[in-house]
Design an enzyme around this catalytic site. Structure first.
Site, mmCIF file in Angstrom:
data_model
loop_
_atom_site.group_PDB
_atom_site.id
_atom_site.type_symbol
_atom_site.label_atom_id
_atom_site.label_comp_id
_atom_site.label_asym_id
_atom_site.label_seq_id
_atom_site.Cartn_x
_atom_site.Cartn_y
_atom_site.Cartn_z
ATOM 1 N N GLU A 12 47.017 29.979 40.159
ATOM 2 C CA GLU A 12 47.449 30.839 39.044
ATOM 3 C C GLU A 12 48.958 30.882 38.794
ATOM 4 O O GLU A 12 49.500 31.939 38.476
ATOM 5 C CB GLU A 12 46.917 32.276 39.247
ATOM 6 C CG GLU A 12 45.426 32.338 39.451
ATOM 7 C CD GLU A 12 44.887 33.754 39.699
ATOM 8 O OE1 GLU A 12 45.594 34.729 39.403
ATOM 9 O OE2 GLU A 12 43.760 33.860 40.180
ATOM 10 N N TRP A 14 42.432 48.901 33.093
ATOM 11 C CA TRP A 14 43.871 48.741 33.295
ATOM 12 C C TRP A 14 44.644 48.606 31.986
ATOM 13 O O TRP A 14 45.753 48.105 31.963
ATOM 14 C CB TRP A 14 44.141 47.568 34.248
ATOM 15 C CG TRP A 14 43.750 47.899 35.671
ATOM 16 C CD1 TRP A 14 43.368 49.115 36.153
ATOM 17 C CD2 TRP A 14 43.707 47.012 36.790
ATOM 18 N NE1 TRP A 14 43.091 49.039 37.494
ATOM 19 C CE2 TRP A 14 43.287 47.766 37.922
ATOM 20 C CE3 TRP A 14 43.990 45.662 36.963
ATOM 21 C CZ2 TRP A 14 43.145 47.204 39.199
ATOM 22 C CZ3 TRP A 14 43.839 45.101 38.249
ATOM 23 C CH2 TRP A 14 43.432 45.870 39.342
ATOM 24 N N ASP A 40 36.743 38.554 38.305
ATOM 25 C CA ASP A 40 37.187 39.686 39.126
ATOM 26 C C ASP A 40 36.880 41.020 38.473
ATOM 27 O O ASP A 40 37.229 41.234 37.317
ATOM 28 C CB ASP A 40 38.708 39.612 39.319
ATOM 29 C CG ASP A 40 39.100 38.527 40.300
ATOM 30 O OD1 ASP A 40 38.237 38.131 41.096
ATOM 31 O OD2 ASP A 40 40.261 38.086 40.264
ATOM 32 N N CYS A 88 38.497 45.200 44.732
ATOM 33 C CA CYS A 88 39.474 45.843 45.609
ATOM 34 C C CYS A 88 38.956 47.226 46.003
ATOM 35 O O CYS A 88 38.109 47.771 45.319
ATOM 36 C CB CYS A 88 40.787 46.033 44.872
ATOM 37 S SG CYS A 88 41.491 44.479 44.327
ATOM 38 N N HIS A 100 48.115 42.611 52.398
ATOM 39 C CA HIS A 100 49.155 43.544 51.943
ATOM 40 C C HIS A 100 50.217 43.753 53.010
ATOM 41 O O HIS A 100 51.133 44.534 52.838
ATOM 42 C CB HIS A 100 48.532 44.879 51.547
ATOM 43 C CG HIS A 100 47.590 44.734 50.388
ATOM 44 N ND1 HIS A 100 46.228 44.603 50.554
ATOM 45 C CD2 HIS A 100 47.818 44.642 49.059
ATOM 46 C CE1 HIS A 100 45.661 44.457 49.373
ATOM 47 N NE2 HIS A 100 46.596 44.466 48.446
#
Length: 770
Positions: free
Chosen positions: A495, A572, A610, A654, A706
């Protein structure tokens, strides 16, 4: 003659600053490039400007203490001195060092947990409490900020997170029984609240706002009783003050409404009348005599201009119920969740701009409505508002007949792939020929400084399209070669051409607009810039096929096509408010469906869609869960119901609060799901231990991306073995938690090598066990 301040109120205001000033000041301070004084100066200037702005607009009830250097719940933790022992705090006023250690961790101890603030995209720092916590008044911020505003000539309403919401938003600290009743701590925290309130009174405050948003949740009886008890205990301290209890984000249940409106010592009640339309009926059916109603008619969660005529008629109806002098015009919630100021939008075209209102404009709206109620209607402003709304309703840019028809036609049917998942997995295995425990990654690879520069310069037309494509092609080749060298089974192209997983698609779909400075705080100093969905959504041309096909041509291994799913794009973005959210979601689903089918035609046999934000959009009230999950899952299935059995559909999610929605996840009917899980292995695996049967492919993340930490192959193997204890070996995949975009190659290479080694080790163990 001093102008009379109309009855207007703002619940809270964004703190990042119109140009993200606080973000840059925080990051500079954290990097050691500036001092605490520098940071405090930026903060004080931002606060002063906000108070001044509200005051000049005529706002009567101006909030203070809604500013935070990281998060308002963390501020409350500091006020109560509830610092977990690992940060080494003993006593005295809590300084920035301890405060930021709790928020971000430090060299020796990890940060506190962060979680979503209700159903917004904002995150708060979760208090860790237990029976042994010693509470003490350890941060005088609320009083200091009240005095600071007063010195500037602004009398404010200090805002505190209410005591019951604070406890119900907390969690039991490590080592404390999970069954520990957090509300048992009320008698220990109320004395601190009394000290704060007493000091605020002494400093001259005449109003105080206590935010109790958990009142909109489905609360059991004993939790509602806790409110009654807590406010009875505070009553004598609150006497002499006007007390506003503020709620937001949803309808308040009838039982909670009854509890709230009979609280002792409370003079005013605030409601979200944008998301809480049924609350209006409760108010009309009965409101306590002589109390104030703070009516949240200006939307704090979205960026559309208010419909003045509609708001005014709601307010006039409420005036008949509560009385003229007891009605206050307010925002539906804090404006923290919206962009800061439309003035800084130089690129948006005038037509779309006329339909919008950011936080600064919402202050003007609240005051315009309050003036109109008081009989001083600004006719010019009202007619401009009506004209903007009319232009939005009739604009040909908003409606696309074909899209409306196609989306309407989806409602009745089911949209499922023709065969069941086990038959599809067999067909896919014949075609893909993958080993047991196949390895893959989630999609993105590190975004280097160089990569971002090329993208930026291409956008600014400083780099030709030819040179841009060449640079991206080189990057993709590098990523493909690296994965082959690591011996990963299902590859990604990395990406490099994408900025953000929603923005990238929004820029190529019709019906989306983008802001230059429409930033909204997500957590700490991190901001997001949501796209604006203003019209019907369609896909003019293929969006990702060029890059995916190019990447597939570089390898004989399967190359995943990478897409963002419709529910995540919806959740979002700032979504249009002139039609139900699910209709917009179906339109996005149809656009993604076109892309999925074009990828398949282009020779891509594995396609990942996703849905990172599926769980996040879950409504706050249980009664609304089924409807949401139904259309969210349906939207996902629409995107891929037309592909052949041999095309493998993956999805990624997530956050691991999945246990309550596992049946909806199964219903999505993806072939493979990868899940961010490494911080909460046990939570996720317990679902399968409790007997939920899952027959599709599943890849619970085996390491946390993370964190810069590089896990050993033994550690990863140990994790995979834990998963094999509850999941069949033929459905388990091995992958990291999430995309690798934010990591460095020096971390990514060894971690992925260890991941592949772990998979190979277990494969050989399984083979020899046979």
């Amino acid at each position: 003659l001093k102008e009379i301040k109309m009855a207007s109120h703002i619940v809270g205001y964004p703190r990042m600053g119109p140009k993200r000033e606080l973000k840059f000041a925080l990051e500079s301070f954290w990097d050691g490039k500036s001092t605490a004084e520098d940071l405090q100066k930026v903060s004080a200037d931002l606060r002063a400007n906000i108070w001044k702005q509200m005051s000049e607009a005529g706002t009567k009830y101006i909030p203070s203490n809604t500013f935070a250097h990281y998060d308002q719940v963390l501020d409350t933790t500091a006020m109560l001195g509830a610092v977990p022992p690992r940060y080494g705090y003993t006593s005295g006023e809590i300084g920035l060092d301890v405060y930021f250690s709790m928020a971000r961790g430090n060299a020796s101890v990890p940060a506190m947990e962060m979680t979503k603030w209700f159903d917004t995209n904002y995150h708060y720092i979760v208090p860790e409490l237990g029976p042994d916590v010693k509470f003490s008044y350890a941060s005088h911020k609320a009083v200091n900020e009240y005095k600071e505003a007063k010195a500037l000539g602004v009398d404010t309403v200090p805002v505190l997170v209410g005591p019951v919401s604070y406890l119900l938003l907390s969690k039991a600290a490590k080592g404390v029984e999970k069954s520990f009743d957090l509300l048992s701590l009320l008698p220990k925290i109320l004395p601190v609240y009394k000290e704060v309130i007493t000091e605020l009174k002494a400093a001259g405050a005449t109003w105080i706002q206590l935010d109790e948003p958990v009142l909109v949740m489905d609360l059991e009886g004993h939790k509602l009783q806790a409110f009654t008890g807590a406010y009875a205990e505070l009553e004598s301290t609150l006497s002499g003050l006007n007390v506003l209890v503020e709620t937001y984000f949803a309808d308040i249940p009838a039982e909670a409404y009854k509890t709230l409106t009979s609280l002792k010592g409370v003079t005013a009640f605030g409601f979200d009348l944008v998301r809480g339309t049924k609350t209006l009926d409760l108010v009309k059916a009965g409101f306590p005599e002589g109390k104030y109603l703070f009516a949240g008619v200006v939307d704090g969660r979205n960026i559309w201009a208010n419909d003045f005529a509609a708001s005014l008629s709601t307010l006039e109806a409420l005036e008949g119920v509560v009385g003229k002098d007891k009605l206050v015009v307010s925002t539906s919630c804090s404006l923290l969740h919206t962009a800061v100021d439309l003035v800084n939008e130089t690129k948006l075209d005038d037509e779309i701009k006329s339909w919008l209102a950011f936080a600064a404009q919402k202050i003007v709206e609240v005051n315009a409505l309050a003036k109109a109620l008081a009989g001083q209607k600004d006719e010019a402003l009202f007619s401009a508002n009506a004209a903007a709304l009319a232009s939005r309703r009739s604009s040909p840019r908003v409606t696309n007949e074909g899209v409306q028809k196609a989306a309407a036609a989806l409602k009745g049917s089911d949209h499922r792939r023709a065969t069941n998942v086990s038959a599809r997995l067999d067909a896919q295995q014949k075609k893909l020929n993958l080993p047991i425990l196949p390895t893959t990654t989630i999609g993105s690879f590190p975004q280097t400084v160089e990569l971002r520069r090329v993208r930026r310069e291409y956008k600014a037309k400083k780099v030709s399209e030819e040179d841009y494509v060449k640079a991206m092609k080189e990057e993709i080749k590098k990523v493909v070669d690296l994965q082959e060298e690591l011996d990963i089974d299902v590859l990604v192209h990395g990406e490099p051409e994408r900025n953000d997983m929603v923005e990238y698609f929004g820029e190529q779909l019709s019906g989306f607009a983008f802001t230059a400075n429409g930033w909204v705080q997500s957590y700490g100093s991190r901001c997001v810039k949501p796209p604006v969905i203003y019209g019907d959504v369609s896909r003019p041309k293929a969006m990702t096929v060029f890059w995916s096909a190019m990447a597939q041509s570089m390898t004989s291994r399967p190359m995943k096509g990478m897409l963002t799913g419709p529910v995540t794009i919806l959740n979002w973005s700032f979504v249009r408010n002139d039609q139900p959210r699910h209709e917009t979601c179906y339109q996005i689903a149809l656009a993604i469906k076109d892309e999925v089918e074009d990828l398949e035609k282009g020779g891509i046999n594995v396609i990942q869609i996703d849905e990172a934000a599926l769980r996040e959009g879950l409504p706050l009230r249980k009664s609304e869960h089924a409807f949401y999950l139904d259309w969210a899952v349906h939207s996902f299935r629409i995107t891929n119901c037309g592909v052949q059995d041999t095309t493998q559909i993956h999805t990624h999610m997530c956050y691991s609060h999945f246990n309550d929605i596992i049946h909806s996840i199964i219903d999505m009917d993806a072939d493979v799901i990868t899940i961010e899980n490494s911080r909460s292995d046990e939570k996720l695996l317990s679902v399968f231990r409790e007997g939920v049967k899952y027959g599709a492919g599943i890849g619970p993340g085996v390491y946390d991306i993370h964190s810069p930490r590089i896990p050993s192959s033994e550690e990863i193997a140990d994790r995979v073995n834990k998963m094999l204890a509850v999941l069949e070996q033929n459905i388990l995949w091995v992958n990291p938690d999430c995309g690798l975009k934010t990591r460095k190659y020096t971390e990514v290479k060894p971690a992925l090598k260890n991941m592949v080694d772990a998979a190979k080790l277990i494969r050989s163990q399984l083979a020899s066990a046979k």
